[in-house]
Every structure is written in structure tokens, then in C-alpha cells.
Design an enzyme around this catalytic site. Sequence first.
Site, mmCIF file in Angstrom:
data_model
loop_
_atom_site.group_PDB
_atom_site.id
_atom_site.type_symbol
_atom_site.label_atom_id
_atom_site.label_comp_id
_atom_site.label_asym_id
_atom_site.label_seq_id
_atom_site.Cartn_x
_atom_site.Cartn_y
_atom_site.Cartn_z
ATOM 1 N N CYS A 12 -6.739 -2.025 -8.699
ATOM 2 C CA CYS A 12 -7.612 -1.023 -9.294
ATOM 3 C C CYS A 12 -8.448 -0.253 -8.285
ATOM 4 O O CYS A 12 -8.603 -0.678 -7.140
ATOM 5 C CB CYS A 12 -8.603 -1.668 -10.257
ATOM 6 S SG CYS A 12 -7.815 -2.536 -11.585
ATOM 7 N N GLY A 38 -3.775 2.267 -8.058
ATOM 8 C CA GLY A 38 -3.279 1.886 -9.378
ATOM 9 C C GLY A 38 -2.733 3.103 -10.096
ATOM 10 O O GLY A 38 -3.412 4.131 -10.155
ATOM 11 N N ASN A 112 -12.866 -3.592 -10.378
ATOM 12 C CA ASN A 112 -11.794 -3.751 -9.400
ATOM 13 C C ASN A 112 -11.880 -5.169 -8.881
ATOM 14 O O ASN A 112 -12.945 -5.601 -8.438
ATOM 15 C CB ASN A 112 -11.978 -2.758 -8.242
ATOM 16 C CG ASN A 112 -10.961 -2.976 -7.131
ATOM 17 O OD1 ASN A 112 -9.843 -3.421 -7.384
ATOM 18 N ND2 ASN A 112 -11.335 -2.668 -5.917
ATOM 19 N N GLY A 113 -10.747 -5.893 -8.925
ATOM 20 C CA GLY A 113 -10.739 -7.272 -8.453
ATOM 21 C C GLY A 113 -10.167 -8.194 -9.499
ATOM 22 O O GLY A 113 -9.550 -7.739 -10.469
ATOM 23 N N TYR A 252 -2.852 -2.612 4.588
ATOM 24 C CA TYR A 252 -1.895 -1.947 3.713
ATOM 25 C C TYR A 252 -2.476 -1.068 2.609
ATOM 26 O O TYR A 252 -1.978 0.020 2.363
ATOM 27 C CB TYR A 252 -1.012 -3.039 3.083
ATOM 28 C CG TYR A 252 -0.068 -2.572 2.025
ATOM 29 C CD1 TYR A 252 1.038 -1.797 2.351
ATOM 30 C CD2 TYR A 252 -0.269 -2.902 0.692
ATOM 31 C CE1 TYR A 252 1.910 -1.369 1.363
ATOM 32 C CE2 TYR A 252 0.605 -2.474 -0.293
ATOM 33 C CZ TYR A 252 1.686 -1.717 0.060
ATOM 34 O OH TYR A 252 2.540 -1.283 -0.908
ATOM 35 N N CYS A 445 -11.464 -12.154 4.326
ATOM 36 C CA CYS A 445 -10.608 -13.071 3.581
ATOM 37 C C CYS A 445 -9.226 -12.978 4.209
ATOM 38 O O CYS A 445 -8.686 -11.886 4.375
ATOM 39 C CB CYS A 445 -10.534 -12.684 2.107
ATOM 40 S SG CYS A 445 -9.332 -13.689 1.220
HETATM 41 S S1 SF4 Z 1 -6.734 -11.128 2.203
HETATM 42 FE FE1 SF4 Z 1 -7.614 -12.344 0.517
HETATM 43 S S2 SF4 Z 1 -8.184 -10.826 -1.036
HETATM 44 FE FE2 SF4 Z 1 -6.802 -9.823 0.421
HETATM 45 S S3 SF4 Z 1 -4.738 -9.974 -0.443
HETATM 46 FE FE3 SF4 Z 1 -5.026 -11.748 0.928
HETATM 47 S S4 SF4 Z 1 -5.855 -13.412 -0.372
HETATM 48 FE FE4 SF4 Z 1 -6.083 -11.473 -1.488
#
Ligand code: SF4
Length: 469
Positions: A12, A38, A112-113, A252, A445
Site C-alpha cells: 500500500c 499498489g 500501509n503495512g 526494490y 529490518c
Molecule cells: S526487510 Fe523486513 S519489512 Fe522489509 S520486506 Fe523484509 S521482512 Fe519485510
Amino acid sequence: MLAEIKGLNEECGVFGVWGHQDAAQLTYYGLHALQHRGQEGTGIVVSDGTTLKGVKGEGLVTEIFTADRMAELTGSAAIGHVRYATAGGGGYENVQPLLFHSQSGSLALAHNGNLVNANSLKHQLEAQGSIFQTSSDSEVLAHLIRRSGFAHKNDQVKNALSMLKGAYAYLIMTENELMVALDPHGLRPLSLACLGDAYVVASETCAFDVIGAEYIRDIQPGELLIINDNGLKSEQFAVNSTKAMCMMEYVYFSRPDSNILGVNVHTARKNMGKRLAIEAPIDADVVTGVPDSSISAAIGYAEATGIPYEMGLIKNKYVGRTFIQPTQALREQGVKMKLSAVRGVVEGKRVVMVDDSIVRGTTSRRIVNLLKEAGATEVHVVISSPPIKNPCFYGIDTATKEELIASDKSVEEIRQIIGADSLTFLSTEGMVAALGQTEGANGFCLGCFTGNYPTEIYPDTLQYYYQRG
Ligand code: SF4
């Protein structure tokens, strides 16, 4: 790479305006700039100070918001959403913003999320009498707000947000306020800008440029911004907030002209290509990138190695998206329809093909094949991110663990499957270093690469991600 055929999709994008007479029109332009996040549904809700009114539908921004529909959207505040459906599924009812009317006033939500505890919260809320209008995880917040015992709206929202786990960039609009909230890890990008006296918020800064808004800052993890006719107020609803921005936004998803946490996405990708040149120096004649998202990394790789960058692959922009269906067979057909190898560039050449990631491997195999059919004597595949071994629980559709080719195969096995002469992935350290962040991997992350997720993952969420597909 091409989202529709790769099986790697953002879920999103959100956009909001407070205090501008052309709020809906600006939101239209903003959503158009966020369309890559999206393509399955979109909506806008406006406030004229006394009522909230919305238009939404399944399709692209340009398809849903006809001149007649836009004419209905009058008011000086608006929120909008573009949606890619996975968690909760598709369907008109799941298209956002979600709009709720009650005797105490109206509420619109754009999210979004992905919430990792949505199912357990839903069970609790249903047991208390809540009836859900949609199968989307986003609706949970509206019920939590309504059921909060606090007297003041801001306290209701803060209390409700504190119960959510996972990734969320929420825009919450009432008749007289726009609230903007980011999860305690700041997993999804969300920024603030101004346009004259109006405030604007968007998932990506590229949406500000298109309307001439001036970037102010990024929303902080665990922050709640409250915007109304008196101005802007910032509050913190989470005590323990630690930044963990999604690395795939840089690799990406985001547009190259967007900046995330002060880092330009094109520059980040180019640096990833430069790091690859150090980690994977290859003796070759030309470098080519898989359009569109791998072009920046390919330019970086070419610049660092001195091997000329050439347009060895071109994208056919005029393939209707309805031709691309999410099945394996049609995905393969989709590669052929959407990409062509340029024989005049690759024939008789040793080619370095730069791509941003490998999901199932099918698309990479088809592209290697396209280049070889066009006469490339060698095809060396270099990937500007590490192998994706784990699913994402935070709003990116990375396919199930079983579908991810790197989840149980070595780099050599993948090389053989895709038919490349060599295959190299960028290291995790190289990817993080490319962003030039002093705090190292701490601010990001990396869950889909490393399996270490910044939040607890709930059993019902795990079940969904390992069994669907
Ligand atoms: S880096 Fe974390 S939030 Fe991003 S696609 Fe990978 S697991 Fe999902």
C-alpha cells in the site's frame, strides 16, 4: 524488476492533505505518484469540516477517479490510499480508506503495512460484540478506537495504537482532525511536508515533488502527529521505539526519486551496485540492469568496474496489467510480454545482468534465457541484495517460505536452476554499508534476509504465511 511477474509486491501507499482547498485533487496526484505501491484498489476520503465523504474502487488511480467522481470530493482535507491485496484478500470492501459513521462522528482510515496480531485482536473484539465490515487487518484500529474508554479522541487513538503489533503507517481522519501514526519500529516510510499553509503526508517523498510540496521531516517511530486548523502537534504513543526501516524499500519498492530517512533511493541502489563490484568482480563486456528497479544498481556496478553499461533489456510499457495473472504459467508468459533482450547489444557478448532480488527464481531463469536466445555468450547474474530466505510479515508479499527459492537452496543450486554462468548475491554487510548509515544494521529490518524480525510474530500469522499459496 517487474512487480507483477516477480511475486514481490508492496501492499500500500498513503497520502493525506490538511488545509488546502484542492485537497482531493492534490491527493489524486499524490496517489498517482505512489501507484507503484499498489495497483488493485484506490480511494480518497475528504472532509469539509462537517462530514466525511469518499470515493473508492478496484483499479488504478486514473481509472477510479473520473472527473465526475472527483467533482464530488469537495473539502479542505483528504486522505487517500493505493492498495495491493494480500493479507485479508482483495474485494471492493477492503479498498481503503475505510470509512465509518456513528452518532459521535465519522472516522476514515488509510493503512500501509501489516499487523501481526490482527487475528487475535479481531477474535477479542468479536467476542465483545464488534462486527467487522471487511476482512482487512486495518479495520481493527477503528474498533479499538471506538471501544477505548478514554473521553478524548487523541487518548482513544493513542490507547488503540498501543495495542497494535507489526507495521503500520496510519492516516486517521475525522471531520476536524488528521492524525498520522507510525509503528514503534518505523517499518514503513512516512514523511511530512508543507504546501503553503497546508500540511501533506505521504508514504514516499516522490509524492511531494509532484505537487510542489516542501519536505519537512520523516515521521518518527511511535509518533502520533495531530493536525488540525490550529496547526500541528506531535506526541509519542510508544515508550520503547527502535527504528527498523524495511530494507526492501531501498532495494526494490520505493521510487528512485524518493528519499527515505535522508537517503536517496537511487543513490542507495547505485551504492549497492558499487559494493557488488567489489564483492563480485567479473570479466565481462557489458553490464545491463533488469528494468526498472535494477537500473540504478547496474549503473553503480558499471561505474565501479569500468565495464560499459548498456541497455541490454527493455521493458514493454504498453502491456495491459490485466494480462498478468498471479499464476506460475502466466507469470512466465508475462516475462516474455514485458521484457525483451536487445540483440544488437548482447549478441556475442559476456553480459553481467544486475537484478535487485530473486524470489521464486522463475523470472531470473526466463531473463537469463532471453539474453542467451539473443546471442549472449555468457550471462553472469549479480543480485544487489542477499538471498531472500524468509517471508515478510509486515506488508510485503514475498511469497511463502516454500515458494522462496533461497529458503532451501544454495547459491550454486540456484545458479543451476536459473541457467546463469555465475551468480553472486550482495552480502548483508555490503547492503547496509551502501546506505552509509553510521548505526550499521541496527536501524533496519532485515527479516526476510536474516530471519531476525523486529517484532514478535504471532502463531496465527505464522500459520497464514506458511500455508497460503
Ligand atoms: S526487510 Fe523486513 S519489512 Fe522489509 S520486506 Fe523484509 S521482512 Fe519485510
